[in-house]
Design a protein around this motif. Structure first.
Motif, PDB file in Angstrom:
ATOM      1  N   THR B  95      35.532  49.054  38.570  1.00 44.82           N
ATOM      2  CA  THR B  95      36.781  48.877  38.192  1.00 44.82           C
ATOM      3  C   THR B  95      36.486  48.356  37.125  1.00 44.82           C
ATOM      4  N   ARG B  96      38.415  47.320  36.059  1.00 41.51           N
ATOM      5  CA  ARG B  96      38.264  46.019  35.756  1.00 41.51           C
ATOM      6  C   ARG B  96      37.345  45.485  35.142  1.00 41.51           C
ATOM      7  N   HIS B  97      36.789  44.550  36.349  1.00 41.28           N
ATOM      8  CA  HIS B  97      36.057  43.661  36.477  1.00 41.28           C
ATOM      9  C   HIS B  97      34.153  44.365  36.141  1.00 41.28           C
ATOM     10  N   GLU B 184      48.637  37.011  29.968  1.00 44.55           N
ATOM     11  CA  GLU B 184      48.500  37.994  28.619  1.00 44.55           C
ATOM     12  C   GLU B 184      47.358  38.313  28.660  1.00 44.55           C
ATOM     13  N   MET B 185      46.761  39.159  27.898  1.00 43.24           N
ATOM     14  CA  MET B 185      45.667  38.812  26.870  1.00 43.24           C
ATOM     15  C   MET B 185      45.715  38.953  25.289  1.00 43.24           C
ATOM     16  N   PRO B 186      45.363  37.732  24.293  1.00 45.30           N
ATOM     17  CA  PRO B 186      43.495  37.882  24.793  1.00 45.30           C
ATOM     18  C   PRO B 186      43.945  36.775  25.518  1.00 45.30           C
ATOM     19  N   GLN B 187      42.259  37.013  26.101  1.00 47.61           N
ATOM     20  CA  GLN B 187      41.422  35.360  26.263  1.00 47.61           C
ATOM     21  C   GLN B 187      40.447  35.757  26.058  1.00 47.61           C
ATOM     22  N   GLY B 188      40.197  34.008  25.870  1.00 55.22           N
ATOM     23  CA  GLY B 188      38.984  33.441  24.801  1.00 55.22           C
ATOM     24  C   GLY B 188      38.019  32.420  25.827  1.00 55.22           C
ATOM     25  N   GLY B 209      39.884  41.877  42.302  1.00 59.37           N
ATOM     26  CA  GLY B 209      40.191  40.962  41.268  1.00 59.37           C
ATOM     27  C   GLY B 209      40.742  41.912  40.014  1.00 59.37           C
ATOM     28  N   THR B 210      41.847  40.817  39.165  1.00 53.65           N
ATOM     29  CA  THR B 210      41.871  41.563  38.220  1.00 53.65           C
ATOM     30  C   THR B 210      41.985  40.411  36.943  1.00 53.65           C
ATOM     31  N   GLU B 211      41.283  39.075  36.939  1.00 54.61           N
ATOM     32  CA  GLU B 211      41.924  37.681  36.147  1.00 54.61           C
ATOM     33  C   GLU B 211      40.502  37.187  35.981  1.00 54.61           C
ATOM     34  N   CYS B 212      40.214  37.003  34.436  1.00 50.47           N
ATOM     35  CA  CYS B 212      39.630  36.698  34.235  1.00 50.47           C
ATOM     36  C   CYS B 212      39.712  34.826  34.125  1.00 50.47           C
ATOM     37  N   LEU B 213      40.646  34.637  34.309  1.00 51.61           N
ATOM     38  CA  LEU B 213      40.617  32.847  33.833  1.00 51.61           C
ATOM     39  C   LEU B 213      40.632  32.863  35.287  1.00 51.61           C
TER      40      LEU B 213
HETATM   41 MG   LIG Z   1      41.625  39.270  32.697  1.00 52.98          MG
END
Ligand SMILES: [Mg+2]
Ligand SMILES: [Mg+2]
Lengths: 418, 418
Positions: B95-97, B184-188, B209-213
């Motif tokens: 998966t993405r995570h 959106e991306m990028p995220q830091g 999940g998909t959202e790191c934030l």
């Molecule tokens: Mg993310």
């Protein structure tokens, strides 16, 4: 996804449907001076593509384009120049809802008595001027669902996660993507629902609202039926979308070409070889001797043309073709590509020919360009060496594909070497 | 919006920053066989553009590309072929995570003791392989905000209204657009925050999940700082996005050309006339006599080249230019356009020349193409008639602009008539 809908194409709705096309946007997000709906693609404003998408649907009876007052004349000119039928232009209001409301009223709301009632459509489809690629089968679904449910709208899955922000610009929470959709266009309403919604809504709705489905729910209790549309329904919003739209338009125009051989056996051989070589490049080709009799129907369809001449420095065949295309008004809506392929049977370049054609074809191309026809030349030498011949044919095919796909005006009249 | 950020360009962060680039997508939404990140633009895969965007930022120390196991070899080949530095490839998860987590661990999470701790960046930037146009000034903002707040992410305004649907496919309610943003991306993230978030999150987070934030908020209590990014940050998702990306890449490559006159006064006159005519077409031109001495620096920048030859059917000047460009490895990352402009001083086409060049330039162009250099020819006749001369120069300028913009491989080696 396109394939599945094709069986719907023949179906027509049996109730009157009209369209309101708000086209009042200022285009600030593209970073361009011209509002997006008036940006030209291959010489034609985007709004004309959108109007054409509705005009070719037999069961749509009329289209009301709502534009800012300062663009009324421009829009009227566009309708005349591209010979659109079924279209009326009405002035927009100061907001999106006011403009759409003006369009709805123009469809019969304001008239008194029987005349107005007769003109009123059963269903009103609302769309955006900057979504030019709407297809008949999807309009059919929207119209049918609108008639049955009172309201219907296109949706798309969300591409990005949607998040709520705090007033200070920090993450508050993120939404579960699966539960939400993007609301897109077209949307459809029974005339009564959309008319009543605008009669009942507040000044605040007119001023700050953007979503017609919301008005139908709030003021008529109508929960719209939501139908997933194809990705091509997207809204031309940013500068990059202009390039994407142009690419889709060019793809549509580059699907097929008709090779005219003049009946010569040599030309037919070349045409067959080209057909084989171009086949690998995804361009549908038909080979015909001329455009007489039944073949004249090719003039009326979406074909590009390749005129093959053998051992001739004479452009008369291609001149005849150009005259026929002009007579059929084939380049009204978009530039048409005509490629003159000259097959010289000597192994050496024919000196006599080379001196004559570059300016001959250049002049003819300059004239044709004023008629929206892009004429290019390709010279191919009939080598005795089979391998060299095959290489030349492949090269001619590659050049042909590139010319038909790119439609570069700066290169008309060139005699390219294959 | 681009202008405002330019003063930031010189600033560098003074703490270690690394990048994780998940590139495991399957590209199903483009409708193509090749995953989007491996689709080629002008001969180069999209992911290579994205890698380059980070690589040219001096303060980014390393880039971890996370790809599906079956694409490890392909990605390694891309890194070698386009001579990327600072890049490591690690295998993705299901998966993405899981993929992003693998990338974070590769940055120092798994090692024991001091070595691992030394390699660990202070801030990890997470981006998408399919967002190739990220700029240094925006990365700077994300990196700084991540260091200060623990987490930061790019946002964009919503283009469409977001609606909630009922289980039966009807409208439930619509969201007030102003309160929400697209994430959106990028995220830091500081390394500690993203590392801890992945240590603490559940199998369900990893799976769905998909959202790191969201993970940073839920598991580290970190409310990310949200920063509005430029529209060019968008994610290449649909087939139309491929055309949009190609157009942006071509725009970037078509900004400037260097006219080499060989020191001839006639050529300098033509160059000045071309400069004037092309100026109106938005292409920056520099005129230089040759590429010796200080002028050799033009070989190292992003210039296209126009070699002007006077009264010469000889290609030696352009051959020298091609050799210099090959020696400078200038066409490694994208095809380079070289246009040979031949100025013939007679009013008539020079027969002797016309017999020789088409095959001469064609052969040279075929060789150059193997080095990723696209060579085209333009012939311009020095008419005594001023009006005709100006028309020819304008035509040469239009052809030049079109060749530089379109970069059509099928047309290399053609000698076009101006
Ligand atoms: Mg993310
Ligand atoms: Mg609406």
């Amino acid at each position: 996804t396109d394939e599945a809908g094709k069986s719907d194409r023949a179906r027509a709705v049996d109730f009157p449907v009209s369209v309101v096309l708000p086209a009042g946007g200022t285009g600030e997000r593209t970073g361009l001076q011209t509002p997006k709906q008036f940006c030209t693609f291959l010489g034609r404003p985007l709004i004309s593509y959108t109007v054409q998408a509705f005009e070719r649907v037999s069961w749509i009876q009329s289209i009301v384009v709502v534009v800012a007052k300062e663009n009324m004349d421009l829009m009227t000119d566009i309708i005349q120049r591209f010979q659109h039928k079924k279209v009326r232009v009405v002035p927009g209001g100061s907001t999106r809802h006011r403009s759409i409301c003006n369009g709805v009223l123009a469809l019969g709301g304001e008239g008194e008595g029987e005349t107005a009632a007769i003109d009123r459509p059963k269903v009103v489809i609302i769309h955006d001027a900057v979504r030019p690629f709407v297809e008949e089968d999807f309009l059919y679904k929207i119209a049918m669902a609108a008639k049955e449910q009172g309201a219907a709208g296109a949706i798309r899955p969300l591409v990005s996660t949607v998040i709520a922000t705090t007033a200070e610009g920090y993450l508050d929470h993120s939404l579960e993507r699966a539960k939400y959709r993007a609301s897109e266009m077209p949307q459809g309403f029974t005339f009564d629902v959309i008319y009543q919604a605008y009669q009942r809504c507040t000044e605040s709705d007119f001023e700050f609202g953007t979503e017609c489905l919301h008005l139908a729910l709030q003021y008529c209790g109508t929960n719209a039926k939501l139908i997933q549309g194809p990705p091509t329904l997207w809204k031309v919003t940013y500068k990059r979308d202009l390039a994407a739209a142009e690419s889709i338009i060019k793809d549509t125009l580059s699907r097929s070409a008709c090779i005219v051989t003049g009946g010569s056996a040599h030309a037919a051989t070349l045409a067959d070889a080209l057909q084989k070589a171009v086949g690998a490049l995804a361009l549908e080709l038909e080979v015909i001797p001329d455009l007489m009799g039944e073949n004249s129907s090719y003039l009326l369809k979406e074909w590009n043309f390749i005129q093959v001449s053998v051992d001739s420095s004479c452009l008369s065949e291609v001149e005849t073709l150009l005259r026929d295309l002009e007579a059929a008004n084939r380049a009204l809506l978009h530039p048409l590509v005509v490629i003159w392929v000259r097959l010289s049977s000597s192994d050496e370049p024919s000196i006599s020919g080379r001196e004559v054609e570059p300016s001959g074809i250049m002049e003819l191309a300059s004239e044709a360009k004023t008629q929206n026809i892009l004429l290019y030349g390709i010279e191919i030498h009939q080598a005795k060496d089979t391998e060299q011949w095959e290489r030349s044919v492949l090269k001619a095919a590659e050049i042909t594909s590139a010319l038909i796909r790119d439609r570069t005006p700066a290169l008309v009249g060139q005699l390219l070497q294959a």
